[in-house]
Design an enzyme around this catalytic site. Structure first.
Site, PDB file in Angstrom:
ATOM      1  N   ILE A 140       9.226  68.007  27.189  1.00 49.16           N
ATOM      2  CA  ILE A 140       9.564  69.413  26.662  1.00 49.16           C
ATOM      3  C   ILE A 140       8.982  69.813  25.517  1.00 49.16           C
ATOM      4  O   ILE A 140       8.863  71.137  25.210  1.00 49.16           O
ATOM      5  CB  ILE A 140      11.335  69.181  26.430  1.00 49.16           C
ATOM      6  N   ARG A 165       7.666  75.392  18.749  1.00 46.59           N
ATOM      7  CA  ARG A 165       8.868  75.799  19.104  1.00 46.59           C
ATOM      8  C   ARG A 165       8.900  77.363  18.809  1.00 46.59           C
ATOM      9  O   ARG A 165       9.677  78.109  18.230  1.00 46.59           O
ATOM     10  CB  ARG A 165      10.120  75.261  18.317  1.00 46.59           C
ATOM     11  N   PRO A 166       8.236  78.133  19.804  1.00 47.00           N
ATOM     12  CA  PRO A 166       7.903  79.510  19.544  1.00 47.00           C
ATOM     13  C   PRO A 166       9.049  80.342  20.099  1.00 47.00           C
ATOM     14  O   PRO A 166       9.887  79.540  20.862  1.00 47.00           O
ATOM     15  CB  PRO A 166       6.615  79.983  20.481  1.00 47.00           C
ATOM     16  N   LYS A 191      28.075  70.998  20.171  1.00 44.82           N
ATOM     17  CA  LYS A 191      27.286  71.838  19.079  1.00 44.82           C
ATOM     18  C   LYS A 191      26.641  73.095  19.849  1.00 44.82           C
ATOM     19  O   LYS A 191      26.584  74.105  19.564  1.00 44.82           O
ATOM     20  CB  LYS A 191      26.382  70.906  18.254  1.00 44.82           C
ATOM     21  N   ASN A 192      25.818  72.691  21.009  1.00 45.44           N
ATOM     22  CA  ASN A 192      24.915  73.478  21.643  1.00 45.44           C
ATOM     23  C   ASN A 192      25.758  74.650  22.288  1.00 45.44           C
ATOM     24  O   ASN A 192      25.058  75.468  22.827  1.00 45.44           O
ATOM     25  CB  ASN A 192      23.721  72.964  22.211  1.00 45.44           C
ATOM     26  N   ARG A 245      24.041  67.284  11.177  1.00 48.86           N
ATOM     27  CA  ARG A 245      23.839  68.352  11.716  1.00 48.86           C
ATOM     28  C   ARG A 245      24.568  68.527  13.028  1.00 48.86           C
ATOM     29  O   ARG A 245      24.778  69.425  13.799  1.00 48.86           O
ATOM     30  CB  ARG A 245      22.291  68.857  11.988  1.00 48.86           C
ATOM     31  N   ASP A 279      17.009  65.651  24.654  1.00 50.16           N
ATOM     32  CA  ASP A 279      17.930  65.107  23.687  1.00 50.16           C
ATOM     33  C   ASP A 279      18.600  63.987  23.641  1.00 50.16           C
ATOM     34  O   ASP A 279      19.149  63.424  22.880  1.00 50.16           O
ATOM     35  CB  ASP A 279      19.412  66.182  23.396  1.00 50.16           C
ATOM     36  N   CYS A 333       9.541  73.133  13.483  1.00 49.79           N
ATOM     37  CA  CYS A 333      10.120  72.003  13.052  1.00 49.79           C
ATOM     38  C   CYS A 333       9.404  70.727  13.404  1.00 49.79           C
ATOM     39  O   CYS A 333       8.306  70.714  14.032  1.00 49.79           O
ATOM     40  CB  CYS A 333      11.543  72.192  13.508  1.00 49.79           C
TER      41      CYS A 333
HETATM   42  C1  EPZ Z   1      17.629  73.837  22.965  1.00 53.08           C
HETATM   43  O1  EPZ Z   1      16.737  74.102  21.983  1.00 53.08           O
HETATM   44  C2  EPZ Z   1      18.793  72.891  22.215  1.00 53.08           C
HETATM   45  N1  EPZ Z   1      19.138  73.710  20.907  1.00 53.08           N
HETATM   46  C3  EPZ Z   1      17.674  71.649  21.888  1.00 53.08           C
HETATM   47  O2  EPZ Z   1      18.765  70.793  20.745  1.00 53.08           O
HETATM   48  C4  EPZ Z   1      17.292  71.219  23.119  1.00 53.08           C
HETATM   49  O3  EPZ Z   1      16.464  69.818  22.660  1.00 53.08           O
HETATM   50  C5  EPZ Z   1      16.248  72.343  23.710  1.00 53.08           C
HETATM   51  O4  EPZ Z   1      17.288  73.408  24.276  1.00 53.08           O
HETATM   52  C6  EPZ Z   1      15.960  71.710  25.202  1.00 53.08           C
HETATM   53  O5  EPZ Z   1      16.990  71.240  25.861  1.00 53.08           O
HETATM   54  C7  EPZ Z   1      20.202  74.536  20.929  1.00 53.08           C
HETATM   55  O6  EPZ Z   1      20.694  74.608  22.299  1.00 53.08           O
HETATM   56  C8  EPZ Z   1      20.747  75.182  19.788  1.00 53.08           C
HETATM   57  P1  EPZ Z   1      14.052  75.715  24.665  1.00 53.08           P
HETATM   58  P2  EPZ Z   1      15.745  75.647  22.448  1.00 53.08           P
HETATM   59  O7  EPZ Z   1      13.819  77.048  24.270  1.00 53.08           O
HETATM   60  O8  EPZ Z   1      16.370  76.686  22.959  1.00 53.08           O
HETATM   61  C9  EPZ Z   1       9.311  76.270  25.052  1.00 53.08           C
HETATM   62  C10 EPZ Z   1      19.414  69.248  19.643  1.00 53.08           C
HETATM   63  O9  EPZ Z   1      19.060  68.407  19.358  1.00 53.08           O
HETATM   64  N2  EPZ Z   1       9.676  77.821  24.512  1.00 53.08           N
HETATM   65  O10 EPZ Z   1      14.820  75.215  25.785  1.00 53.08           O
HETATM   66  O11 EPZ Z   1      14.873  75.797  20.993  1.00 53.08           O
HETATM   67  C11 EPZ Z   1       9.520  75.297  23.966  1.00 53.08           C
HETATM   68  O12 EPZ Z   1       8.640  75.303  22.806  1.00 53.08           O
HETATM   69  C12 EPZ Z   1      18.325  70.570  19.746  1.00 53.08           C
HETATM   70  O13 EPZ Z   1      20.566  69.612  19.537  1.00 53.08           O
HETATM   71  C13 EPZ Z   1       8.385  78.601  24.338  1.00 53.08           C
HETATM   72  O14 EPZ Z   1       7.396  78.328  24.627  1.00 53.08           O
HETATM   73  O15 EPZ Z   1      14.599  75.000  23.328  1.00 53.08           O
HETATM   74  C14 EPZ Z   1      10.054  74.078  24.651  1.00 53.08           C
HETATM   75  O16 EPZ Z   1       8.611  73.536  24.724  1.00 53.08           O
HETATM   76  C15 EPZ Z   1      17.220  69.866  19.524  1.00 53.08           C
HETATM   77  N3  EPZ Z   1       8.879  79.848  24.047  1.00 53.08           N
HETATM   78  C16 EPZ Z   1      10.797  74.354  25.892  1.00 53.08           C
HETATM   79  O17 EPZ Z   1      10.225  76.008  25.934  1.00 53.08           O
HETATM   80  C17 EPZ Z   1      10.039  80.371  23.841  1.00 53.08           C
HETATM   81  O18 EPZ Z   1      10.271  81.490  23.449  1.00 53.08           O
HETATM   82  C18 EPZ Z   1      12.312  74.394  26.069  1.00 53.08           C
HETATM   83  O19 EPZ Z   1      12.470  74.709  24.665  1.00 53.08           O
HETATM   84  C19 EPZ Z   1      11.048  79.281  24.012  1.00 53.08           C
HETATM   85  C20 EPZ Z   1      10.759  78.018  24.316  1.00 53.08           C
END
Ligand code: EPZ
Length: 422
Positions: A328, A121-122, A22-23, A399, A306, A116
């Site tokens: 995370i 999740r900024p 999916k990802n 999902r 995850d 969410c």
């Molecule tokens: C991706 O989400 C995945 N989704 C998530 O999978 C996964 O849990 C996550 O990466 C972490 O591995 C997809 O790939 C579609 P991040 P993402 O940006 O990209 C902070 C699932 O279950 N952050 O890597 O949204 C954030 O708050 C989903 O399939 C900022 O602060 O996660 C978090 O603490 C759930 N500012 C950390 O970074 C930003 O602009 C990592 O988040 C972006 C992120």
């Protein structure tokens, strides 16, 4: 809303096949916005998030033929660079159309994804990166307005590894003028897969999958034909399910090389994991006690966030106390109250959960809250020998897991979907 009912206590055996990731599919679908012509994606899982992304691409002016596992994305002739709130609120990964839209059309309006269940999740890293490439970003009315006649290559250093942030910037840089260097990138296999697709489209991407990625942008990119990698989190979920319920299963298409942290913890707990040809074989004798092991989630190649909820359920079966730290996301223990209702003894202190394994568990009606939490509740249902477990709100499950109850039933679990209840 559907319910999944599980009658636990059965050992799992047999063979299942892992679906496409999916990802990996989500960013690659967004990458189709970068070129004219028809792109083809293969090995795409039949999931709600794939349907949502296909709907979003249609709204943006693409012609999408979704017939899982094949998706064809062409151009309808009318580009509309606006991603509406109604679709973005369903799936946060929609933010990944922002980079391609502003790179291709010079303008984009994308609804700000709200927070969410698992955290705020900024998307500040996505916006900061696009500004570094020359985009003017304005937030108004809950939307991100991005403008730039032509993005120009630059150096972008992320404050933390962000998976979709890295992917958004890779796609934007692929159409920017000149060379972009992304530093402190996410190293997930899905990021590496996007790099392969962008190279097929004619960009020159080096280092995807490491923490520094170089991208030579092009004036135009070609459509692609690509079969995506299999889903490491789906594979890890079934490996943990087999370990928790006990038994001997073969998992075809599991990318063992992308699951090293999970495999190491399973082996430490006393589970047998090994490659047998195209399959991974997972064995655990339910009469043999599991050892409690500690887990700290981390960006890839660390233990994936995850997989945290699923592994917690396994630790509820172990002898002793295990310490699970979620580094995370700020609120990814929502499965804990539901597991407690099934008899698990878990103390939560901020980002740390202490799981006191070996408590007698019983089936219950439980409520899913996010994709992976719902998978953990299903696994918990497999392990209890007293009473049925009914997992409500399985739309969370749909999902990210293709036909989960069918795959579990193929492994001998007594699991069925009851339509429209709960
Ligand atoms: C991706 O989400 C995945 N989704 C998530 O999978 C996964 O849990 C996550 O990466 C972490 O591995 C997809 O790939 C579609 P991040 P993402 O940006 O990209 C902070 C699932 O279950 N952050 O890597 O949204 C954030 O708050 C989903 O399939 C900022 O602060 O996660 C978090 O603490 C759930 N500012 C950390 O970074 C930003 O602009 C990592 O988040 C972006 C992120």
């Amino acid at each position: 809303m559907d319910v999944i009912r599980i009658r636990g206590g059965k050992r799992l055996s047999g063979k299942i096949r892992i679906s496409g990731a999916k990802n990996a599919a989500l960013p690659i679908l967004c990458a189709t916005l970068l070129s004219e012509g028809e792109s083809i994606l293969r090995n795409v899982p039949a999931l709600k998030d794939i349907e949502t992304t296909s709907e979003l691409l249609r709204v943006l002016g693409r012609r999408v033929a979704l017939d899982a596992p094949v998706v064809r994305v062409g151009s309808s002739g009318e580009a509309n660079p606006e991603a509406p709130y109604e679709l973005v609120k369903q799936m946060r990964a929609s933010i990944m159309v922002l980079g391609p839209l502003v790179a291709r059309y010079g303008t984009a309006r994308v609804s700000l994804p709200g927070g969410c269940q698992i955290g705020s999740r900024p998307v500040d890293q996505h916006l900061k990166g696009l500004e570094a490439l020359g985009a003017t970003i304005r937030l108004q009315g809950g939307y991100i307005h991005a403008e730039c006649k032509r993005l120009r290559g630059a150096e972008v250093v992320f404050d933390m590894p962000t998976v979709t942030g890295t992917e958004n910037l890779m796609m934007a840089a692929a159409l920017a003028k000149g060379r972009t260097t992304l530093v402190n990138c996410a190293r997930e296999p899905e990021v590496e897969e996007l790099g392969r697709v962008l190279n097929k489209m004619g960009a020159r991407v080096n280092g995807a999958g490491t923490d520094v990625i170089h991208i030579e942008g092009r004036d135009e990119l070609d459509p692609f034909d690509h079969a995506i990698i299999s889903d490491r989190i789906e594979a890890g979920t079934y490996m943990v399910a087999a370990a928790a319920a006990g038994g001997d299963v073969m998992i075809e298409g599991a990318p063992l090389e992308d699951l090293e942290a999970v495999v190491a913890k399973l082996r430490q707990a006393g589970v047998e994991v090994g490659r047998e040809g195209e399959c991974v074989r997972v064995r655990r004798d339910p009469d043999k006690p599991l050892k409690a092991v500690d887990v700290i989630t981390a960006p890839h190649p660390g233990f994936p966030t995850d997989m945290q909820a699923q592994f917690m359920v396994l630790m509820c079966q172990a002898r002793g106390t295990s310490r699970i730290v979620e580094t995370i996301f700020e609120n990814r223990f929502m499965h804990v109250p539901e597991l407690r209702r099934m008899g698990c003894a878990i103390d939560v202190d901020g980002h740390t959960a202490h799981v006191h394994g070996g408590q007698p568990m019983s089936g219950a009606k439980v409520m899913a809250t996010d994709l992976r939490a719902s998978a953990s509740l299903v696994i918990a249902g497999l392990t209890v020998t007293e009473g049925d477990t009914e997992v409500l709100r399985v739309y969370h499950l749909d999902r990210g897991y293709e036909f989960m109850e069918r795959k579990l039933a193929a492994l001998g679990a007594d699991a069925e979907r009851i339509k429209g209840q709960g």
